[in-house]
Design a protein around this motif. Structure first.
Motif, PDB file in Angstrom:
ATOM      1  N   LEU A 146     -11.247  -8.032   2.215  1.00  0.00           N
ATOM      2  CA  LEU A 146     -11.402  -9.294   1.488  1.00  0.00           C
ATOM      3  C   LEU A 146     -12.816  -9.859   1.635  1.00  0.00           C
ATOM      4  O   LEU A 146     -13.047 -11.035   1.403  1.00  0.00           O
ATOM      5  N   LEU A 147     -13.761  -8.987   1.993  1.00  0.00           N
ATOM      6  CA  LEU A 147     -15.137  -9.413   2.197  1.00  0.00           C
ATOM      7  C   LEU A 147     -16.012  -9.127   0.982  1.00  0.00           C
ATOM      8  O   LEU A 147     -17.190  -9.468   0.963  1.00  0.00           O
ATOM      9  N   GLY A 148     -15.427  -8.491  -0.035  1.00  0.00           N
ATOM     10  CA  GLY A 148     -16.129  -8.208  -1.274  1.00  0.00           C
ATOM     11  C   GLY A 148     -15.212  -8.460  -2.447  1.00  0.00           C
ATOM     12  O   GLY A 148     -14.403  -9.393  -2.429  1.00  0.00           O
ATOM     13  N   ALA A 149     -15.296  -7.604  -3.475  1.00  0.00           N
ATOM     14  CA  ALA A 149     -14.448  -7.774  -4.655  1.00  0.00           C
ATOM     15  C   ALA A 149     -12.995  -7.430  -4.368  1.00  0.00           C
ATOM     16  O   ALA A 149     -12.083  -7.910  -5.048  1.00  0.00           O
ATOM     17  N   GLY A 150     -12.766  -6.600  -3.348  1.00  0.00           N
ATOM     18  CA  GLY A 150     -11.407  -6.214  -2.991  1.00  0.00           C
ATOM     19  C   GLY A 150     -11.430  -5.037  -2.048  1.00  0.00           C
ATOM     20  O   GLY A 150     -12.482  -4.442  -1.771  1.00  0.00           O
ATOM     21  N   GLY A 151     -10.274  -4.713  -1.525  1.00  0.00           N
ATOM     22  CA  GLY A 151     -10.149  -3.586  -0.611  1.00  0.00           C
ATOM     23  C   GLY A 151      -8.784  -2.947  -0.770  1.00  0.00           C
ATOM     24  O   GLY A 151      -8.007  -3.315  -1.659  1.00  0.00           O
ATOM     25  N   VAL A 152      -8.498  -1.985   0.081  1.00  0.00           N
ATOM     26  CA  VAL A 152      -7.243  -1.248  -0.026  1.00  0.00           C
ATOM     27  C   VAL A 152      -6.611  -1.085   1.351  1.00  0.00           C
ATOM     28  O   VAL A 152      -7.265  -1.232   2.378  1.00  0.00           O
ATOM     29  N   LEU A 153      -5.332  -0.752   1.353  1.00  0.00           N
ATOM     30  CA  LEU A 153      -4.624  -0.341   2.550  1.00  0.00           C
ATOM     31  C   LEU A 153      -3.917   0.975   2.248  1.00  0.00           C
ATOM     32  O   LEU A 153      -3.415   1.177   1.143  1.00  0.00           O
ATOM     33  N   SER A 154      -3.901   1.846   3.244  1.00  0.00           N
ATOM     34  CA  SER A 154      -3.083   3.050   3.177  1.00  0.00           C
ATOM     35  C   SER A 154      -1.940   2.909   4.163  1.00  0.00           C
ATOM     36  O   SER A 154      -2.134   2.428   5.284  1.00  0.00           O
ATOM     37  N   PHE A 155      -0.757   3.343   3.746  1.00  0.00           N
ATOM     38  CA  PHE A 155       0.407   3.331   4.625  1.00  0.00           C
ATOM     39  C   PHE A 155       0.883   4.751   4.911  1.00  0.00           C
ATOM     40  O   PHE A 155       2.069   4.989   5.144  1.00  0.00           O
ATOM     41  N   PHE A 156      -0.055   5.700   4.882  1.00  0.00           N
ATOM     42  CA  PHE A 156       0.252   7.061   5.310  1.00  0.00           C
ATOM     43  C   PHE A 156       0.898   6.993   6.695  1.00  0.00           C
ATOM     44  O   PHE A 156       0.561   6.117   7.496  1.00  0.00           O
ATOM     45  N   PRO A 157       1.860   7.869   7.005  1.00  0.00           N
ATOM     46  CA  PRO A 157       2.664   7.697   8.212  1.00  0.00           C
ATOM     47  C   PRO A 157       1.896   7.497   9.515  1.00  0.00           C
ATOM     48  O   PRO A 157       2.375   6.790  10.410  1.00  0.00           O
ATOM     49  N   THR A 158       0.704   8.097   9.652  1.00  0.00           N
ATOM     50  CA  THR A 158      -0.024   7.956  10.921  1.00  0.00           C
ATOM     51  C   THR A 158      -0.808   6.657  11.029  1.00  0.00           C
ATOM     52  O   THR A 158      -1.333   6.350  12.098  1.00  0.00           O
ATOM     53  N   LYS A 159      -0.893   5.898   9.946  1.00  0.00           N
ATOM     54  CA  LYS A 159      -1.681   4.668   9.984  1.00  0.00           C
ATOM     55  C   LYS A 159      -1.060   3.635  10.925  1.00  0.00           C
ATOM     56  O   LYS A 159       0.096   3.744  11.328  1.00  0.00           O
ATOM     57  N   THR A 160      -1.841   2.620  11.254  1.00  0.00           N
ATOM     58  CA  THR A 160      -1.360   1.575  12.164  1.00  0.00           C
ATOM     59  C   THR A 160      -0.065   0.962  11.645  1.00  0.00           C
ATOM     60  O   THR A 160       0.844   0.653  12.425  1.00  0.00           O
ATOM     61  N   LEU A 161       0.024   0.738  10.353  1.00  0.00           N
ATOM     62  CA  LEU A 161       1.278   0.387   9.682  1.00  0.00           C
ATOM     63  C   LEU A 161       1.588   1.533   8.736  1.00  0.00           C
ATOM     64  O   LEU A 161       0.982   1.646   7.670  1.00  0.00           O
ATOM     65  N   GLY A 162       2.508   2.405   9.135  1.00  0.00           N
ATOM     66  CA  GLY A 162       2.762   3.613   8.364  1.00  0.00           C
ATOM     67  C   GLY A 162       4.169   3.666   7.803  1.00  0.00           C
ATOM     68  O   GLY A 162       5.132   3.207   8.430  1.00  0.00           O
ATOM     69  N   ALA A 163       4.287   4.233   6.619  1.00  0.00           N
ATOM     70  CA  ALA A 163       5.579   4.422   5.971  1.00  0.00           C
ATOM     71  C   ALA A 163       6.166   5.768   6.396  1.00  0.00           C
ATOM     72  O   ALA A 163       5.691   6.405   7.341  1.00  0.00           O
ATOM     73  N   LEU A 164       7.191   6.219   5.695  1.00  0.00           N
ATOM     74  CA  LEU A 164       7.757   7.548   5.924  1.00  0.00           C
ATOM     75  C   LEU A 164       7.273   8.538   4.879  1.00  0.00           C
ATOM     76  O   LEU A 164       7.845   9.624   4.713  1.00  0.00           O
ATOM     77  N   GLY A 165       6.231   8.161   4.178  1.00  0.00           N
ATOM     78  CA  GLY A 165       5.620   8.999   3.159  1.00  0.00           C
ATOM     79  C   GLY A 165       4.380   8.279   2.682  1.00  0.00           C
ATOM     80  O   GLY A 165       3.810   7.453   3.399  1.00  0.00           O
ATOM     81  N   LEU A 214      11.975   2.192  -1.188  1.00  0.00           N
ATOM     82  CA  LEU A 214      12.393   2.675   0.128  1.00  0.00           C
ATOM     83  C   LEU A 214      11.217   2.678   1.104  1.00  0.00           C
ATOM     84  O   LEU A 214      11.382   2.384   2.292  1.00  0.00           O
ATOM     85  N   GLN A 215      10.030   3.001   0.621  1.00  0.00           N
ATOM     86  CA  GLN A 215       8.848   2.905   1.494  1.00  0.00           C
ATOM     87  C   GLN A 215       8.542   1.441   1.825  1.00  0.00           C
ATOM     88  O   GLN A 215       8.183   1.110   2.961  1.00  0.00           O
ATOM     89  N   ALA A 216       8.694   0.571   0.847  1.00  0.00           N
ATOM     90  CA  ALA A 216       8.491  -0.859   1.108  1.00  0.00           C
ATOM     91  C   ALA A 216       9.484  -1.364   2.143  1.00  0.00           C
ATOM     92  O   ALA A 216       9.151  -2.196   3.000  1.00  0.00           O
ATOM     93  N   ALA A 217      10.704  -0.857   2.096  1.00  0.00           N
ATOM     94  CA  ALA A 217      11.728  -1.254   3.064  1.00  0.00           C
ATOM     95  C   ALA A 217      11.319  -0.872   4.479  1.00  0.00           C
ATOM     96  O   ALA A 217      11.433  -1.670   5.428  1.00  0.00           O
ATOM     97  N   VAL A 218      10.827   0.347   4.650  1.00  0.00           N
ATOM     98  CA  VAL A 218      10.370   0.802   5.966  1.00  0.00           C
ATOM     99  C   VAL A 218       9.199  -0.056   6.452  1.00  0.00           C
ATOM    100  O   VAL A 218       9.145  -0.476   7.616  1.00  0.00           O
ATOM    101  N   LEU A 219       8.260  -0.321   5.571  1.00  0.00           N
ATOM    102  CA  LEU A 219       7.073  -1.093   5.949  1.00  0.00           C
ATOM    103  C   LEU A 219       7.427  -2.530   6.322  1.00  0.00           C
ATOM    104  O   LEU A 219       6.850  -3.101   7.255  1.00  0.00           O
TER     105      LEU A 219
END
Length: 396
Positions: A184-203, A254-259
């Motif tokens: 949020l320090l520029g025009a925008g940014g992203v998040l990844s929820f790949f399983p190994t991330k700090t907040l990770g999904a099941l896919g 279902l990924q949103a549910a896990v997150l």
């Protein structure tokens, strides 16, 4: 005898990543969210995704969060929504995951590489100024491993060059710079929820963060075949007007549910990662051959780092990784080849030596296991393996 040996190796093994204990603890809350999805009968781009977007907006402070199906798609759609035109140049650090640069190509742009800063893994603002041309319109700092890039330096340089800032903050949930969440320090940014991330999904899953309503609306349309209109953001009708050529990048409910189940314990997980990282630093501080340990640089007093990865720089990196693997310890190399030397970017004409800091990091950096399920006894086992490797190397 062989059976006992295999059992002992399994008992001592430290995988690079696992979340089995976490999910055992979280299963009742996860099940509640999943049952809600099943009861509603909407499995993609539905109510649970909306609930997650709202929860992430509250956590990060973003005015708008748009869920998509991966961190890579989030970067592509964000660049398109920010007005990237065919052939526009985007400056990207030479040390990052390939998606940081491939997303630029997929969005229609041309990546331009820059070296990283000497004390961290973020893009060097001075290097940014050196490689920008009259065709450059964006800079994409990447927040790697445990801290944001130098956004003060990047911001000042970008303003001086007239460049827009789009952040690859895929690894950076929980990181803050000057009190503002990464992304949020520029025009925008992203998040990844790949399983190994700090907040990770099941896919795979991802999200775009932005405070710009036009950017948010455009991403929301592009993720679902370019459908604009009052019902297009979620639950779109089949005949919704298509205002732009988009893609199918909807997030699964279902990924949103896990997150959502995991988001409630995110701060506790971040703290656990910090405790484990501190223990690594204590045990590795005096090990010969370990040349660099990670630390959050004092760019500003109010920078909040998050240990997504504990990456050290070592002598004989590949030999050490093989030694640890033989002991049942998983490691990862982030990243074995710098972006400017990846075969897919050969047409850009770079050679070894163009970005020496990035190349040195690719040669020497090794990521050790770091996740909430990890025990301090596991950390001690990993560190003992590293200590033994260099002790044996010296003796030889």
């Amino acid at each position: 005898m062989a059976s006992k040996f295999r059992q002992r190796r399994w008992a001592l093994a430290v995988p690079f990543f696992t979340q089995s204990s976490t999910f055992s603890e979280l299963w009742p809350e996860t099940r509640r969210h999943i049952v809600d999805v099943l009861d509603r009968g909407k499995y993609s781009h539905g109510h649970k995704v909306v609930e997650l977007e709202e929860a992430l907006a509250a956590y990060t402070g973003a005015k708008h969060v748009v869920g998509v199906n991966s961190g890579t798609d989030a970067l592509v759609l964000l660049l398109r929504a920010c007005g990237l035109r065919p052939g526009d140049e985007v400056v990207v650090p030479a040390f990052s995951f390939v998606a940081s640069a491939s997303a630029v190509v997929l969005a229609g742009g041309r990546p331009v590489f820059a070296d990283i800063e000497p004390d961290g893994y973020g893009i060097d603002p001075a290097a940014l100024a050196a490689v920008a041309t009259e065709r450059t319109r964006f800079v994409m700092p990447v927040h790697l491993f445990c801290q944001p890039a130098d956004m003060t330096g990047v911001g000042e340089t970008a303003r001086g060059l007239g460049l827009a800032v789009v952040e690859d903050s895929a690894e950076a949930i929980g990181m803050r710079y000057g009190g503002t969440h990464a992304g949020l320090l520029g025009a925008g940014g992203v998040l990844s929820f790949f399983p190994t991330k700090t907040l990770g999904a099941l896919g795979d899953a991802g999200a775009v963060l932005t405070d710009d309503p036009v950017v948010a609306e455009t991403v929301a349309a592009l993720r679902h075949h370019g459908r604009f209109g009052p019902t297009a953001a979620h639950f779109p009708a089949i005949n919704t007007t298509t205002g732009a050529v988009g893609v199918n990048s909807k997030m699964d409910d279902l990924q949103a549910a896990v997150l959502l189940a995991k988001l409630d314990r995110l701060d506790a997980d971040v703290e656990r990662r910090a405790v484990l990282a501190h223990r690594y630093t204590e045990l590795l501080a005096d090990v010969p051959g370990v040349r660099k340990l990670p630390s959050v640089l004092p760019r500003r007093a109010d920078v909040r780092g998050v240990f997504y990865v504990y990456a050290i720089e070592v002598d004989r990196r590949d030999e050490l990784a093989a030694h640890l693997a033989a002991r049942g310890v998983g490691t990862e190399t982030y990243y074995p080849t710098p972006l400017h030397l990846q075969p897919c970017f050969a047409d850009l004409g770079h050679r070894p030596g163009d970005f020496p800091r990035a190349e040195a990091a690719c040669r020497d950096a090794l990521a050790l296991p770091l996740y909430p399920d990890l025990r301090e006894a596991d950390v001690a086992l990993v560190c003992q393996g590293i200590r033994d490797f260099y002790r044996f190397a010296e003796a030889a």
